[in-house]
Enzyme design. Structure first.
Site, PDB file in Angstrom:
ATOM      1  N   HIS A 163      -8.580   6.802  -0.836  1.00 18.68           N
ATOM      2  CA  HIS A 163      -8.330   5.357  -0.784  1.00 18.68           C
ATOM      3  C   HIS A 163      -6.863   5.057  -0.499  1.00 18.68           C
ATOM      4  O   HIS A 163      -6.538   4.216   0.356  1.00 18.68           O
ATOM      5  CB  HIS A 163      -8.763   4.735  -2.109  1.00 18.68           C
ATOM      6  CG  HIS A 163      -8.696   3.237  -2.118  1.00 18.68           C
ATOM      7  ND1 HIS A 163      -9.031   2.470  -1.032  1.00 18.68           N
ATOM      8  CD2 HIS A 163      -8.340   2.361  -3.096  1.00 18.68           C
ATOM      9  CE1 HIS A 163      -8.879   1.192  -1.320  1.00 18.68           C
ATOM     10  NE2 HIS A 163      -8.455   1.101  -2.567  1.00 18.68           N
ATOM     11  N   GLN A 169     -14.301  -4.592  -7.734  1.00 20.27           N
ATOM     12  CA  GLN A 169     -13.900  -3.859  -6.540  1.00 20.27           C
ATOM     13  C   GLN A 169     -15.083  -3.676  -5.585  1.00 20.27           C
ATOM     14  O   GLN A 169     -14.932  -3.802  -4.363  1.00 20.27           O
ATOM     15  CB  GLN A 169     -13.307  -2.510  -6.931  1.00 20.27           C
ATOM     16  CG  GLN A 169     -11.945  -2.634  -7.611  1.00 20.27           C
ATOM     17  CD  GLN A 169     -11.467  -1.319  -8.185  1.00 20.27           C
ATOM     18  OE1 GLN A 169     -12.231  -0.585  -8.802  1.00 20.27           O
ATOM     19  NE2 GLN A 169     -10.187  -1.014  -8.008  1.00 20.27           N
ATOM     20  N   LYS A 186     -12.969  -2.838 -18.484  1.00 20.31           N
ATOM     21  CA  LYS A 186     -12.622  -1.908 -17.402  1.00 20.31           C
ATOM     22  C   LYS A 186     -13.770  -1.739 -16.405  1.00 20.31           C
ATOM     23  O   LYS A 186     -13.559  -1.718 -15.194  1.00 20.31           O
ATOM     24  CB  LYS A 186     -12.235  -0.551 -17.980  1.00 20.31           C
ATOM     25  CG  LYS A 186     -11.807   0.448 -16.902  1.00 20.31           C
ATOM     26  CD  LYS A 186     -11.403   1.785 -17.487  1.00 20.31           C
ATOM     27  CE  LYS A 186     -10.958   2.741 -16.387  1.00 20.31           C
ATOM     28  NZ  LYS A 186     -10.578   4.068 -16.924  1.00 20.31           N
ATOM     29  N   TYR A 191      -4.639  -4.989 -15.874  1.00 19.74           N
ATOM     30  CA  TYR A 191      -5.323  -4.050 -16.772  1.00 19.74           C
ATOM     31  C   TYR A 191      -4.432  -2.838 -17.059  1.00 19.74           C
ATOM     32  O   TYR A 191      -4.226  -2.476 -18.220  1.00 19.74           O
ATOM     33  CB  TYR A 191      -6.642  -3.585 -16.148  1.00 19.74           C
ATOM     34  CG  TYR A 191      -7.316  -2.480 -16.927  1.00 19.74           C
ATOM     35  CD1 TYR A 191      -8.201  -2.788 -17.959  1.00 19.74           C
ATOM     36  CD2 TYR A 191      -7.034  -1.134 -16.665  1.00 19.74           C
ATOM     37  CE1 TYR A 191      -8.804  -1.775 -18.702  1.00 19.74           C
ATOM     38  CE2 TYR A 191      -7.624  -0.125 -17.403  1.00 19.74           C
ATOM     39  CZ  TYR A 191      -8.507  -0.445 -18.414  1.00 19.74           C
ATOM     40  OH  TYR A 191      -9.084   0.559 -19.147  1.00 19.74           O
ATOM     41  N   GLN A 239      -7.094  12.479 -12.835  1.00 19.01           N
ATOM     42  CA  GLN A 239      -7.134  11.214 -12.092  1.00 19.01           C
ATOM     43  C   GLN A 239      -6.939  11.419 -10.586  1.00 19.01           C
ATOM     44  O   GLN A 239      -7.137  10.492  -9.800  1.00 19.01           O
ATOM     45  CB  GLN A 239      -6.032  10.267 -12.604  1.00 19.01           C
ATOM     46  CG  GLN A 239      -6.104   9.973 -14.083  1.00 19.01           C
ATOM     47  CD  GLN A 239      -7.143   8.915 -14.402  1.00 19.01           C
ATOM     48  OE1 GLN A 239      -7.848   8.444 -13.533  1.00 19.01           O
ATOM     49  NE2 GLN A 239      -7.264   8.572 -15.676  1.00 19.01           N
ATOM     50  N   ARG A 297       2.749  12.483 -15.578  1.00 18.09           N
ATOM     51  CA  ARG A 297       2.148  12.356 -16.913  1.00 18.09           C
ATOM     52  C   ARG A 297       1.083  13.431 -17.152  1.00 18.09           C
ATOM     53  O   ARG A 297       0.420  13.426 -18.172  1.00 18.09           O
ATOM     54  CB  ARG A 297       1.543  10.970 -17.069  1.00 18.09           C
ATOM     55  CG  ARG A 297       2.585   9.843 -17.022  1.00 18.09           C
ATOM     56  CD  ARG A 297       1.914   8.487 -16.854  1.00 18.09           C
ATOM     57  NE  ARG A 297       1.076   8.149 -17.987  1.00 18.09           N
ATOM     58  CZ  ARG A 297      -0.070   7.481 -17.882  1.00 18.09           C
ATOM     59  NH1 ARG A 297      -0.549   7.119 -16.722  1.00 18.09           N
ATOM     60  NH2 ARG A 297      -0.770   7.206 -18.972  1.00 18.09           N
ATOM     61  N   LYS A 318      -1.775  13.774 -15.719  1.00 18.88           N
ATOM     62  CA  LYS A 318      -3.129  13.215 -15.712  1.00 18.88           C
ATOM     63  C   LYS A 318      -3.833  13.680 -14.438  1.00 18.88           C
ATOM     64  O   LYS A 318      -4.309  12.864 -13.625  1.00 18.88           O
ATOM     65  CB  LYS A 318      -3.063  11.681 -15.745  1.00 18.88           C
ATOM     66  CG  LYS A 318      -2.358  11.103 -16.953  1.00 18.88           C
ATOM     67  CD  LYS A 318      -3.242  11.132 -18.183  1.00 18.88           C
ATOM     68  CE  LYS A 318      -2.600  10.410 -19.351  1.00 18.88           C
ATOM     69  NZ  LYS A 318      -3.446  10.410 -20.562  1.00 18.88           N
ATOM     70  N   HIS A 349      -9.442   8.644  -5.262  1.00 18.50           N
ATOM     71  CA  HIS A 349      -8.072   8.144  -5.414  1.00 18.50           C
ATOM     72  C   HIS A 349      -7.213   8.481  -4.188  1.00 18.50           C
ATOM     73  O   HIS A 349      -6.573   7.593  -3.609  1.00 18.50           O
ATOM     74  CB  HIS A 349      -7.446   8.742  -6.671  1.00 18.50           C
ATOM     75  CG  HIS A 349      -6.009   8.371  -6.864  1.00 18.50           C
ATOM     76  ND1 HIS A 349      -5.617   7.197  -7.472  1.00 18.50           N
ATOM     77  CD2 HIS A 349      -4.859   9.018  -6.499  1.00 18.50           C
ATOM     78  CE1 HIS A 349      -4.295   7.133  -7.474  1.00 18.50           C
ATOM     79  NE2 HIS A 349      -3.823   8.220  -6.898  1.00 18.50           N
ATOM     80  N   LYS A 387       0.828  -1.210   0.000  1.00 20.49           N
ATOM     81  CA  LYS A 387       0.000   0.000   0.000  1.00 20.49           C
ATOM     82  C   LYS A 387       0.862   1.259   0.000  1.00 20.49           C
ATOM     83  O   LYS A 387       0.474   2.297  -0.554  1.00 20.49           O
ATOM     84  CB  LYS A 387      -0.958   0.007   1.195  1.00 20.49           C
ATOM     85  CG  LYS A 387      -1.909  -1.170   1.223  1.00 20.49           C
ATOM     86  CD  LYS A 387      -2.662  -1.286  -0.093  1.00 20.49           C
ATOM     87  CE  LYS A 387      -3.326  -2.610  -0.287  1.00 20.49           C
ATOM     88  NZ  LYS A 387      -3.840  -2.811  -1.665  1.00 20.49           N
TER      89      LYS A 387
END
Length: 274
Positions: free
Chosen positions: A158, A219, A212, A195, A150, A145, A147, A155, A132
């Protein structure tokens, strides 16, 4: 009525002493087998990692604002496939040790002994906890990157809560009922990192990654299993800390709500729009 400075000083000292006593209890009341293991004895190191993580989330996008996205294709392929291997190893260990130890799915207290199987279970719990910490790298890759879309609340929430939950897990309950969470989550992460590993090869892989949305469903299923398992254990007469069960139960509910919202927004709302 005016309070004498000396009395105030005694009150402050008492609060400080209570804080010290509480912190000392955190340090000394854990599983003695895991105390010497990396990032376990004290919450200070993992708290430092957490603060650095938040700092990177805050400063990273600002530093990258005027820079080109970093090409991490090879790094992502290696990282994700390595995480597949680590997750598969942990799934095997959780399954094998629980099977050989004849763990109960309904009620399994922690074995704090130094028997080979008990220590082996504690060790895979530590690896799960450490994984983790490693997974915080996911966020760094998003930032490098560019992104930034995201970097959602789901995110960050968690990733940050898992490191503290499993610090407590390894510190106090390295085994017992905890094994099922690690077992299921490791299996889910084999699929998830597979994935992302395939996606890292490039756009030509998109046609093979139609599944996806089913990853998100997987989950969600794991959280429902954990809730049922934990709720039963919470109300059953089982020698496993109720405080831990309540934390796991509340946390799993929060993840179901957040992942359900993500699923609705990502797959159901978009369909209506089309």
């Amino acid at each position: 009525m005016e309070v004498h400075p000396f009395v105030t000083g005694l009150q402050v000292l008492t609060i400080w002493e209570k804080a010290q006593f509480f912190y000392q209890g955190i340090l000394e009341n854990g599983d003695k087998r895991t105390d010497s293991w990396l990032l376990v004895y004290s919450p200070a190191p993992i708290s430092g990692i957490f603060l650095c993580y938040l700092l990177i989330i805050w400063a990273g996008p600002k530093l990258m604002a005027k820079r080109q996205p970093v090409n991490l294709k090879l790094v992502l392929i290696v990282y994700n496939l390595a995480m597949v291997c680590l997750s598969a190893y942990m799934f095997y260990e959780f399954t094998a040790v629980s099977w050989m130890s004849r763990y109960s799915l309904l009620c399994q207290p922690v074995d704090y002994s130094d028997s080979p199987l008990a220590v082996r279970m504690a060790r895979v719990c530590w690896w799960f906890y450490f994984s983790k910490v490693v997974e915080l790298s996911d966020t760094m890759f998003f930032i490098l990157r560019k992104k930034n879309n995201q970097l959602t609340f789901l995110h960050v929430y968690h990733h940050t809560t898992m490191i503290f939950n499993w610090w407590a897990g390894v510190k106090y309950v390295a085994g017992g009922q905890s094994f099922l969470i690690g077992l299921i989550n490791s299996l889910v992460h084999v699929v998830m990192y597979l994935y992302y590993g395939l996606a890292a090869f490039g756009p030509h892989m998109t046609k093979y990654l139609w599944w996806k949305r089913y990853l998100t469903i997987l989950q969600l299923v794991q959280f429902f299993i954990v809730i049922i398992h934990t709720a039963y254990n919470l109300f059953a007469d089982c020698d496993f800390p109720d405080s831990m069960n309540m934390i796991v139960l509340a946390y799993s509910v929060s993840l179901i709500l957040l992942f359900s919202h993500f699923y609705y927004r990502s797959y159901l709302t978009s369909k209506k729009t089309i």
